[in-house]
Write a protein that holds these residues in place. Structure first.
Motif, PDB file in Angstrom:
ATOM      1  N   ARG A   4       0.872  -1.172   0.000  1.00 23.14           N
ATOM      2  CA  ARG A   4       0.000   0.000   0.000  1.00 23.14           C
ATOM      3  C   ARG A   4       0.908   1.221   0.000  1.00 23.14           C
ATOM      4  N   VAL A   5       0.844   1.986  -1.078  1.00 26.24           N
ATOM      5  CA  VAL A   5       1.743   3.114  -1.258  1.00 26.24           C
ATOM      6  C   VAL A   5       0.916   4.388  -1.369  1.00 26.24           C
ATOM      7  N   ASP A   6       1.365   5.426  -0.700  1.00 22.08           N
ATOM      8  CA  ASP A   6       0.679   6.706  -0.781  1.00 22.08           C
ATOM      9  C   ASP A   6       1.270   7.537  -1.910  1.00 22.08           C
ATOM     10  N   VAL A   7       0.388   8.067  -2.749  1.00 27.23           N
ATOM     11  CA  VAL A   7       0.786   8.820  -3.938  1.00 27.23           C
ATOM     12  C   VAL A   7       0.151  10.198  -3.863  1.00 27.23           C
ATOM     13  N   GLY A   8       0.911  11.226  -4.215  1.00 28.07           N
ATOM     14  CA  GLY A   8       0.421  12.598  -4.206  1.00 28.07           C
ATOM     15  C   GLY A   8      -0.660  12.835  -5.239  1.00 28.07           C
ATOM     16  N   GLU A   9      -1.468  13.860  -4.982  1.00 29.41           N
ATOM     17  CA  GLU A   9      -2.604  14.155  -5.847  1.00 29.41           C
ATOM     18  C   GLU A   9      -2.207  14.515  -7.275  1.00 29.41           C
ATOM     19  N   MET A  10      -1.015  15.045  -7.476  1.00 29.74           N
ATOM     20  CA  MET A  10      -0.571  15.402  -8.829  1.00 29.74           C
ATOM     21  C   MET A  10      -0.271  14.160  -9.665  1.00 29.74           C
ATOM     22  N   ASP A  11       0.157  13.072  -9.015  1.00 31.08           N
ATOM     23  CA  ASP A  11       0.521  11.853  -9.730  1.00 31.08           C
ATOM     24  C   ASP A  11      -0.608  10.834  -9.806  1.00 31.08           C
ATOM     25  N   VAL A  12      -1.500  10.834  -8.828  1.00 35.05           N
ATOM     26  CA  VAL A  12      -2.528   9.785  -8.762  1.00 35.05           C
ATOM     27  C   VAL A  12      -3.483   9.852  -9.959  1.00 35.05           C
ATOM     28  N   VAL A  13      -3.670  11.026 -10.535  1.00 33.81           N
ATOM     29  CA  VAL A  13      -4.573  11.160 -11.679  1.00 33.81           C
ATOM     30  C   VAL A  13      -4.043  10.436 -12.919  1.00 33.81           C
ATOM     31  N   LEU A  14      -2.755  10.114 -12.941  1.00 29.28           N
ATOM     32  CA  LEU A  14      -2.154   9.412 -14.078  1.00 29.28           C
ATOM     33  C   LEU A  14      -2.247   7.896 -13.943  1.00 29.28           C
ATOM     34  N   MET A  15      -2.664   7.389 -12.778  1.00 26.21           N
ATOM     35  CA  MET A  15      -2.603   5.957 -12.484  1.00 26.21           C
ATOM     36  C   MET A  15      -3.944   5.266 -12.655  1.00 26.21           C
ATOM     37  N   LYS A  16      -3.842   3.976 -13.054  1.00 22.71           N
ATOM     38  CA  LYS A  16      -5.039   3.146 -13.161  1.00 22.71           C
ATOM     39  C   LYS A  16      -4.656   1.688 -12.910  1.00 22.71           C
ATOM     40  N   PRO A  17      -5.615   0.871 -12.490  1.00 18.70           N
ATOM     41  CA  PRO A  17      -5.324  -0.549 -12.262  1.00 18.70           C
ATOM     42  C   PRO A  17      -4.778  -1.211 -13.521  1.00 18.70           C
TER      43      PRO A  17
END
Length: 112
Positions: A4-17
């Motif tokens: 379980r990794v915490d990712v900043g709001e600027m980067d999380v929008v680029l991620m998907k399963p």
């Protein structure tokens, strides 16, 4: 095993399963691990909170940017134990058959 990794709001929008990840575990400096993003949180963990990236779920309080929890399924799990610290690199974009050129080799003269 799941990280379980915490990712900043600027980067999380680029991620998907389904995106591939590369993990480094502090306890195994000479070994690299691979994984796949299985879940990306829809809501932030809370104002003013940030959690340490770990295989467990420990939190520390600070004044960091808003964080979102990302779950990563680890393929090579035999050596890992809950609570071990990890650093994750998540591949959010890739190109095939692309040419890369160092920026200092570009002659970018501005037209006036």
């Amino acid at each position: 095993m799941e990280a379980r990794v915490d990712v900043g709001e600027m980067d999380v929008v680029l991620m998907k399963p389904g995106e591939s990840t590369h993990l480094e575990v502090d306890a195994f400096k000479d070994q690299k691990f691979n994984g796949t993003v299985t879940e990306v949180a829809n809501s932030a963990k809370g104002f003013g909170q940030s959690a340490a990236s770990s295989l467990g779920h420990q939190q520390q309080f600070g004044r960091d940017a808003t964080k979102f929890e990302v779950h990563i399924r680890i393929k090579e799990k035999e050596l890992l134990r809950p609570g071990m610290s990890v650093t994750a690199k998540i591949d959010t974009r890739s190109r095939t058959n692309a040419l890369t050129v160092p920026i200092r080799k570009c002659d970018c003269a501005l037209a006036q």
